[in-house]
Design a protein around this motif. Structure first.
Motif, PDB file in Angstrom:
ATOM      1  N   ALA A  66       9.346   9.914  -8.224  1.00 34.54           N
ATOM      2  CA  ALA A  66       8.253  10.637  -7.799  1.00 34.54           C
ATOM      3  C   ALA A  66       8.368  11.883  -6.838  1.00 34.54           C
ATOM      4  CB  ALA A  66       7.816   9.064  -7.108  1.00 34.54           C
ATOM      5  N   SER A  87      -3.823   9.764  -4.347  1.00 32.08           N
ATOM      6  CA  SER A  87      -2.526   8.616  -4.755  1.00 32.08           C
ATOM      7  C   SER A  87      -0.925   9.086  -4.926  1.00 32.08           C
ATOM      8  CB  SER A  87      -3.224   8.070  -5.784  1.00 32.08           C
ATOM      9  OG  SER A  87      -1.727   6.638  -6.262  1.00 32.08           O
ATOM     10  N   ASP A 140       1.246   3.259  -2.541  1.00 26.92           N
ATOM     11  CA  ASP A 140      -0.112   4.740  -3.294  1.00 26.92           C
ATOM     12  C   ASP A 140      -0.647   5.250  -1.547  1.00 26.92           C
ATOM     13  OD1 ASP A 140      -1.864   2.323  -2.224  1.00 26.92           O
ATOM     14  OD2 ASP A 140      -2.996   2.985  -3.639  1.00 26.92           O
ATOM     15  N   ASN A 167       3.276   8.467  -5.146  1.00 30.45           N
ATOM     16  CA  ASN A 167       4.412   7.329  -6.023  1.00 30.45           C
ATOM     17  C   ASN A 167       3.652   6.429  -6.793  1.00 30.45           C
ATOM     18  OD1 ASN A 167       6.290   7.589  -3.750  1.00 30.45           O
ATOM     19  ND2 ASN A 167       4.680   6.442  -2.439  1.00 30.45           N
ATOM     20  N   LYS A 168       2.894   7.503  -7.978  1.00 30.32           N
ATOM     21  CA  LYS A 168       2.140   6.509  -9.277  1.00 30.32           C
ATOM     22  C   LYS A 168       3.441   6.080  -9.670  1.00 30.32           C
ATOM     23  CE  LYS A 168      -0.941  10.349  -8.956  1.00 30.32           C
ATOM     24  NZ  LYS A 168      -1.847  12.310  -9.787  1.00 30.32           N
ATOM     25  N   LYS A 214       3.161  -2.118  -4.330  1.00 33.38           N
ATOM     26  CA  LYS A 214       1.831  -2.031  -4.526  1.00 33.38           C
ATOM     27  C   LYS A 214       0.888  -3.016  -5.471  1.00 33.38           C
ATOM     28  CE  LYS A 214      -1.344   1.777  -7.312  1.00 33.38           C
ATOM     29  NZ  LYS A 214      -1.597   2.935  -8.293  1.00 33.38           N
ATOM     30  N   LYS A 256       0.776  -1.399  -0.273  1.00 27.28           N
ATOM     31  CA  LYS A 256      -0.267  -0.059  -0.323  1.00 27.28           C
ATOM     32  C   LYS A 256       1.025   0.954  -0.072  1.00 27.28           C
ATOM     33  CE  LYS A 256      -3.671  -2.511   2.397  1.00 27.28           C
ATOM     34  NZ  LYS A 256      -4.740  -2.033   3.864  1.00 27.28           N
ATOM     35  N   THR A 310       4.316   1.393  -9.878  1.00 27.22           N
ATOM     36  CA  THR A 310       2.797   1.235 -10.631  1.00 27.22           C
ATOM     37  C   THR A 310       2.468  -0.102  -9.628  1.00 27.22           C
ATOM     38  OG1 THR A 310       4.002   0.391 -12.833  1.00 27.22           O
ATOM     39  CG2 THR A 310       2.653   2.199 -12.261  1.00 27.22           C
ATOM     40  N   GLN A 311       1.827  -0.859 -10.042  1.00 28.79           N
ATOM     41  CA  GLN A 311       1.257  -2.337  -9.786  1.00 28.79           C
ATOM     42  C   GLN A 311       2.536  -3.339 -10.505  1.00 28.79           C
ATOM     43  OE1 GLN A 311      -2.934  -4.236 -10.245  1.00 28.79           O
ATOM     44  NE2 GLN A 311      -2.383  -5.860  -9.162  1.00 28.79           N
ATOM     45  N   GLY A 324      -5.873   1.807  -6.899  1.00 32.18           N
ATOM     46  CA  GLY A 324      -5.442   2.703  -5.603  1.00 32.18           C
ATOM     47  C   GLY A 324      -7.053   2.171  -5.307  1.00 32.18           C
TER      48      GLY A 324
END
Length: 513
Positions: free
Chosen positions: A510, A250, A216, A252-253, A240, A214, A256-257, A244
């Motif tokens: 980020a 959100s 994000d 730390n874009k 992640k 988690k 990503t996953q 989200g």
């Protein structure tokens, strides 16, 4: 006498069409009236059953019940016979359990067949795009459930977790080669137990990796502090695992996953390739309830080209109720486990324990007896940062409320939430319990910004030293040296240095944004 010609009884086309229009208008009117009728009516006709006046009704009902009982006994006998045959032949017990469950429930069998078929198709597509690094054919995704017996249903969630600590945790650690300890990025220390780390370190040949999930929900600078703090104890990977939350800010874009879960999968495959085992590497996933253990496994399987729903997930605690083994490929298996509230190192009252667990999302909403203490802890955490405070006021559109007394502020805040969201009891009285549960649900879903910074005080260092001294090391400086050696060796085994460099670049980007 002259006979009359037979007269046709067939009506005219105009008459037939008129009858159709009148019938359609009548049906339309009846449907309109039926919608206004508040009485619910089922579309399916109810089976009237056997009339009570039928003289042989009791005999027929008894025959039906006896037939059902005989069929159930026959299925159980065949199931037990097949299990004994598999045990006698020395085959895997998990496969026997899986086949027994398939025979016991046709619906489950159809669902498992569909799952295996989709996994085979995904495996074929994956093999077409990218061949296996080891030159072996990738095997199908296999899911095996191991039910956990619960002797007492009247125990509280905390008591069940204490009992499950001995059953589930020890089973997962003994069966695993690598243990992934999942932590909530908003409060890693709150979802971390030193006793768990001691138990894994005392087991020979086990590897422990901390998974910071988690990410994000916390700013990049907070993530960097936690990564620096946790990497001094064990190898730590930020992840992640799922998308989200809605209406949430959100962070730390760039991480990503796909990026984070691919890094984790690469590290596990690197360790599996370097190990000398002639079998699959078993990775156990442990952690508090609702920290995202099942979501991490689903993300790993989807990254590998398999099903993204290998494990059931939900936004509340208690979704995973059994041990589940998911086979990712020929050299990697992942063992999912139910969430465990690990034994606390400090003694707390029952109210404080429930408030802490509610704030950690470890309790389902139905088991929260009083949400006010948890709301007080949440307000104390949010008040430590102006950024969190402003975000909190903006989300709930708070009017000016006196904040000199925290208890009075909490009461007025819950009254505001109850009135705004319609959580009112009879007579228009605000329902503070319902409003408090609603706020905790917002916190669980990530709609409220809130995080904890790592403690850099002497107390933290002292507790860490004491933690390693319990393990049986000698002098005061030896534990830190030994721990540093362990972290460096494990980082090399999992090739984490390159992964850390990639993730650090993502965090720097980020922070620049």
């Amino acid at each position: 006498m002259r006979l009359k010609k037979p007269v046709s009884k067939r009506g005219t086309t105009r008459m037939r069409e008129g009858i159709k229009k009148k019938a359609a208008a009548h049906r339309k009117k009846q449907n309109k009236l039926a919608k206004k009728d508040p009485t619910w009516k089922s579309k399916h006709k109810k089976d009237p059953g056997i009339p009570s006046s039928f003289p042989y009704k009791d005999r027929i009902v008894n025959e039906i019940e006896e037939t059902k009982r005989q069929h159930a006994e026959e299925r159980e006998r065949l199931r037990e016979l097949k299990r004994q045959e598999r045990l006698a032949s020395g085959e895997n017990v998990g496969d026997a359990m899986e086949e027994d469950d398939d025979e016991n429930d046709n619906g489950d069998s159809n669902g498992l067949a569909a799952l295996l078929e989709s996994a085979q198709q995904a495996a074929k597509e994956y093999e077409g795009e990218d061949s296996d690094e080891d030159g072996e054919d990738e095997e199908d995704l296999e899911v095996v459930d191991y039910e956990i017996s619960d002797d007492s249903d009247d125990d509280s969630e905390l008591d069940k977790s204490r009992k499950a600590y001995d059953k589930i945790f020890k089973t997962v650690v003994e069966a695993s080669d690598v243990v992934l300890y999942v932590l909530d990025a908003r409060d890693p220390e709150g979802t971390r137990s030193r006793k768990v780390e001691q138990a894994v370190l005392q087991s020979q040949g086990k590897r422990l990796i901390l998974i910071l999930n988690k990410i994000d929900l916390i700013p990049p600078e907070v993530l960097k502090k936690w990564m620096d703090f946790l990497k001094s104890s064990f190898p730590t990977i930020p992840v992640k695992a799922s998308g989200g939350a809605t209406n949430s800010t959100s962070f730390n874009k760039n991480m990503t996953q796909a990026v984070t879960t691919s890094s984790l999968l690469t590290a596990l495959k690197s360790y599996a390739a370097k190990s000398n085992f002639k079998r699959s590497i078993i990775v156990g996933v442990i952690g508090y309830p609702n920290v995202g253990k099942s979501s991490i496994i689903n993300a790993l399987t989807s990254r590998h080209g398999g099903s993204s729903k290998a494990c059931p997930v939900g936004n509340q605690a208690g979704v995973t109720t059994s041990l589940r083994e998911v086979k990712i490929d020929g050299k990697l298996k992942v063992l999912d486990s139910p969430g465990i509230v690990f034994p606390s190192e400090k003694k707390k009252s029952k109210v404080d324990q429930e408030a802490q667990l509610a704030l950690l999302n470890a309790l389902p909403p139905k088991q929260i007896t009083d949400p006010v203490p948890a709301i007080l802890l949440l307000l104390k955490r949010i008040a430590k940062s102006p950024e969190m405070t402003e975000s909190f006021k903006k989300f709930y559109e708070l009017p000016p409320i006196p904040d000199s007394d925290l208890n009075e502020f909490c009461k007025n805040f819950l009254i505001h939430v109850a009135r705004k969201r319609g959580r009112l009891s009879k007579g228009g009285i605000p329902n503070l319990h319902s409003a408090g549960v609603s706020v905790l649900n917002d916190w669980r879903d990530g709609k409220i910004n809130g995080w904890v910074l790592p403690k850099s005080s002497k107390e933290s260092a002292a507790s860490a030293s004491e933690h390693h001294a319990i393990k049986g090391t000698g002098s005061g400086s030896a534990p830190s040296v030994e721990q540093t050696t362990i972290v460096n060796e494990w980082a090399k085994e999992f090739d984490l240095d390159g992964l850390f460099a990639t993730l650090d670049n993502q965090k720097d980007e980020a922070m620049v944004e």
